[in-house]
Write a protein that holds these residues in place. Sequence first.
Motif, PDB file in Angstrom:
ATOM      1  N   UNK A  47       0.841  -1.202   0.000  1.00 31.89           N
ATOM      2  CA  UNK A  47       0.000   0.000   0.000  1.00 31.89           C
ATOM      3  C   UNK A  47       0.874   1.249   0.000  1.00 31.89           C
ATOM      4  N   UNK A  48       1.925   1.248   0.817  1.00 31.92           N
ATOM      5  CA  UNK A  48       2.831   2.403   0.848  1.00 31.92           C
ATOM      6  C   UNK A  48       3.497   2.605  -0.507  1.00 31.92           C
ATOM      7  N   UNK A  49       3.875   1.505  -1.153  1.00 29.58           N
ATOM      8  CA  UNK A  49       4.508   1.588  -2.473  1.00 29.58           C
ATOM      9  C   UNK A  49       3.541   2.175  -3.492  1.00 29.58           C
ATOM     10  N   UNK A  50       2.311   1.685  -3.486  1.00 34.65           N
ATOM     11  CA  UNK A  50       1.309   2.188  -4.434  1.00 34.65           C
ATOM     12  C   UNK A  50       1.005   3.656  -4.149  1.00 34.65           C
ATOM     13  N   UNK A  51       0.915   4.006  -2.858  1.00 26.98           N
ATOM     14  CA  UNK A  51       0.644   5.389  -2.500  1.00 26.98           C
ATOM     15  C   UNK A  51       1.774   6.298  -2.995  1.00 26.98           C
TER      16      UNK A  51
END
Length: 133
Positions: free
Chosen positions: A68-72
Amino acid sequence: MNIKDAVMAALKELIVPDLDKIREGNSEINVRLDLTNKRLDDINLHLADQSRRIDETNKRIDGTNQRIDSVREELTQRIDSVREDLGGKIDKINVRMDRLYEVIVRRDEYRQLDRRVVSLEEDVGDLKQRAAV
């Protein structure tokens, strides 16, 4: 020694049955203690299994959080890029609109001047006709 034997016999009659009861109670307590220990061992195994499952779930959650952090981060970069592109395009459009405004104002001024020149030409023509008469 007869009295001694009689006292011993009386004590044996009073104490031995109580000792037997105590021994039976003790053996029952030992059985219950063994069962309780087995149940505690089963509960400990169950808790260890639950703890392992919780650890696995936490690892999966951590992995999901990283994704999720990567996508964000990726989306933030894309949004910033689009924002920069749009800002540049809006600036170019504003420059073009300013030029268009200038052209429209010049055309309007040209038309006004053209009308004035035509009006002046008509006035000059009228004056020449009057002077010629």
